[in-house]
Design an enzyme around this catalytic site. Structure first.
Site, PDB file in Angstrom:
ATOM      1  N   TRP A  34      38.607  54.281  40.849  1.00 25.66           N
ATOM      2  CA  TRP A  34      38.296  52.932  40.361  1.00 25.66           C
ATOM      3  C   TRP A  34      36.805  52.727  40.238  1.00 25.66           C
ATOM      4  O   TRP A  34      36.331  52.085  39.292  1.00 25.66           O
ATOM      5  CB  TRP A  34      38.947  51.875  41.248  1.00 25.66           C
ATOM      6  CG  TRP A  34      40.438  51.931  41.134  1.00 25.66           C
ATOM      7  CD1 TRP A  34      41.322  52.329  42.093  1.00 25.66           C
ATOM      8  CD2 TRP A  34      41.228  51.638  39.969  1.00 25.66           C
ATOM      9  NE1 TRP A  34      42.605  52.291  41.598  1.00 25.66           N
ATOM     10  CE2 TRP A  34      42.580  51.876  40.303  1.00 25.66           C
ATOM     11  CE3 TRP A  34      40.921  51.211  38.683  1.00 25.66           C
ATOM     12  CZ2 TRP A  34      43.625  51.688  39.393  1.00 25.66           C
ATOM     13  CZ3 TRP A  34      41.958  51.022  37.776  1.00 25.66           C
ATOM     14  CH2 TRP A  34      43.289  51.251  38.128  1.00 25.66           C
ATOM     15  N   ASP A 104      34.256  45.601  44.351  1.00 30.08           N
ATOM     16  CA  ASP A 104      35.640  45.502  43.890  1.00 30.08           C
ATOM     17  C   ASP A 104      36.503  45.591  45.148  1.00 30.08           C
ATOM     18  O   ASP A 104      36.589  46.644  45.773  1.00 30.08           O
ATOM     19  CB  ASP A 104      35.928  46.673  42.936  1.00 30.08           C
ATOM     20  CG  ASP A 104      37.408  46.761  42.545  1.00 30.08           C
ATOM     21  OD1 ASP A 104      38.210  45.930  43.006  1.00 30.08           O
ATOM     22  OD2 ASP A 104      37.734  47.687  41.764  1.00 30.08           O
ATOM     23  N   LYS A 128      47.675  43.019  45.078  1.00 29.87           N
ATOM     24  CA  LYS A 128      47.941  43.776  46.312  1.00 29.87           C
ATOM     25  C   LYS A 128      48.100  42.808  47.483  1.00 29.87           C
ATOM     26  O   LYS A 128      49.199  42.669  48.010  1.00 29.87           O
ATOM     27  CB  LYS A 128      46.819  44.778  46.599  1.00 29.87           C
ATOM     28  CG  LYS A 128      46.999  46.109  45.897  1.00 29.87           C
ATOM     29  CD  LYS A 128      46.487  46.088  44.515  1.00 29.87           C
ATOM     30  CE  LYS A 128      46.433  47.493  43.919  1.00 29.87           C
ATOM     31  NZ  LYS A 128      45.867  47.464  42.569  1.00 29.87           N
TER      32      LYS A 128
HETATM   33  C1  LIG Z   1      40.423  49.112  43.576  1.00 29.25           C
HETATM   34  C2  LIG Z   1      41.029  48.745  42.249  1.00 29.25           C
HETATM   35  N1  LIG Z   1      40.245  48.297  41.271  1.00 29.25           N
HETATM   36  C3  LIG Z   1      40.733  47.953  40.074  1.00 29.25           C
HETATM   37  C4  LIG Z   1      42.083  48.044  39.802  1.00 29.25           C
HETATM   38  C5  LIG Z   1      42.592  47.630  38.458  1.00 29.25           C
HETATM   39  O1  LIG Z   1      43.208  46.403  38.626  1.00 29.25           O
HETATM   40  P1  LIG Z   1      43.955  45.625  37.473  1.00 29.25           P
HETATM   41  O2  LIG Z   1      45.244  46.318  37.260  1.00 29.25           O
HETATM   42  O3  LIG Z   1      44.098  44.241  38.045  1.00 29.25           O
HETATM   43  O4  LIG Z   1      43.088  45.655  36.260  1.00 29.25           O
HETATM   44  C6  LIG Z   1      42.953  48.484  40.791  1.00 29.25           C
HETATM   45  C7  LIG Z   1      44.404  48.582  40.533  1.00 29.25           C
HETATM   46  O5  LIG Z   1      45.162  49.197  41.216  1.00 29.25           O
HETATM   47  C8  LIG Z   1      42.416  48.845  42.046  1.00 29.25           C
HETATM   48  O6  LIG Z   1      43.214  49.275  43.025  1.00 29.25           O
END
Ligand SMILES: Cc1ncc(COP(=O)(O)O)c(C=O)c1O
Length: 293
Positions: A34, A104, A128
């Site tokens: 991520w 994030d 989550k």
């Molecule tokens: C740490 C992290 N950042 C970003 C995301 C992406 O999130 P979204 O699906 O809300 O765009 C996720 C999704 O699992 C994640 O775990």
């Protein structure tokens, strides 16, 4: 505190659109998939640089203090507090001096006490620990927001949502309503101190099953940086991994396959998972290792 849409993925772009002006540099500390995505989006929209990465180490840990080479005055320093896919978590925040720190926190927000004042901006997709997908939470320091670019499209400006109390356009009302119920549940359960206690115990239960298996299960993350939310591990072969997932599914434990990019097993034990659930998984792991080890 803002409610926006587009998930955490949209934050990867919204952040540089608002806070990475031409001529400035943003530093990214990357220790998983991520963080990579966040950096790539930053690099598309401005001058982003990787100030530390543990990719050579297969993202088994967060960067060590000695490994982090920050710019003198970056627009911000970005971290991913918990790398959901690799199962690696920051347990102590990196020292960035007075540089604006952005995190994030999609996969560990509200899993433990948090001093939000350390951060210029925090963002998290809800799905989550907060509620259903559809709402994305942003916590931004007011004085930092005042310096944001005004050039971004209206919907992609944090200021648009701040000045309209997140009601600039139709909000995802039901998702926000459920998120409020989740916050009430956390309060009734004893708040973030209690969440952290519950999560410590759940994580210990599953990690103990890995560490006590005589090497049958191999944890992906370095022990010091293990995630309390996503426990990632391998079995001796992919064949055994498939059988393990099948037996777990038959026992009512679902979603244990690791992310398609890394394989193996990933037990996600977010706030909503009970200690009983973690113990059931640990029991199954013990039995499976005895039968197949
Ligand atoms: C740490 C992290 N950042 C970003 C995301 C992406 O999130 P979204 O699906 O809300 O765009 C996720 C999704 O699992 C994640 O775990």
């Amino acid at each position: 505190m803002l409610f926006v849409q587009g998930g955490a993925s949209m934050q990867f772009a919204m952040l540089p659109l608002n806070f990475l002006p031409a001529g400035a540099t943003a530093d990214y500390l990357v220790n998983g998939a991520w963080g990579e995505k966040a950096y790539e989006e930053g690099a598309k929209l401005g001058q982003a640089r990787v100030a530390a990465s543990t990719s050579a180490d297969e993202y088994r840990r967060v960067p060590s203090a000695g490994q982090i080479a920050l710019s003198e005055a970056p627009a911000y320093v970005h971290i991913t507090s918990n790398e959901t896919i690799h199962g690696v978590q920051w347990h102590a925040w990196p020292d960035v001096g007075d540089r604006p720190l952005v995190a994030d926190m999609s996969s560990d927000i509200l899993s433990r006490p948090l001093d939000a004042h350390k951060f210029a901006l925090i963002y998290a997709g809800a799905q989550k620990n907060l509620g259903p997908a559809g709402a994305t939470v942003v916590i931004v320091r007011q004085s930092w927001l005042d310096n944001a670019s005004k050039a971004a499209p209206t919907m992609l400006r944090y200021a648009t949502h701040a000045t309209t109390h997140s009601l600039y356009n139709t909000p995802p009302v039901y998702a926000v309503y459920l998120l409020n119920l989740v916050l009430e549940w956390i309060e009734e359960t004893g708040g973030l101190e209690q969440m952290a206690k519950r999560n410590d115990l759940k994580a210990k239960t599953v990690y103990d099953a890995i560490d006590g298996s005589g090497g049958f299960y191999r944890g992906h993350a370095a022990p010091a940086d293990r995630s309390q939310m996503n426990v990632t591990f391998r079995l001796p072969s992919e064949e055994l991994e498939k059988r393990f997932i099948a037996e777990a599914t038959a026992a009512g434990m679902i979603g244990l396959a690791g992310h398609r990019s890394v394989g193996g097993i990933r037990a996600s034990i977010y706030n909503a998972m009970s200690q009983e659930g973690a113990a059931a998984l640990a029991n199954l792991m013990g039995e499976f290792a005895r039968k197949n080890g």
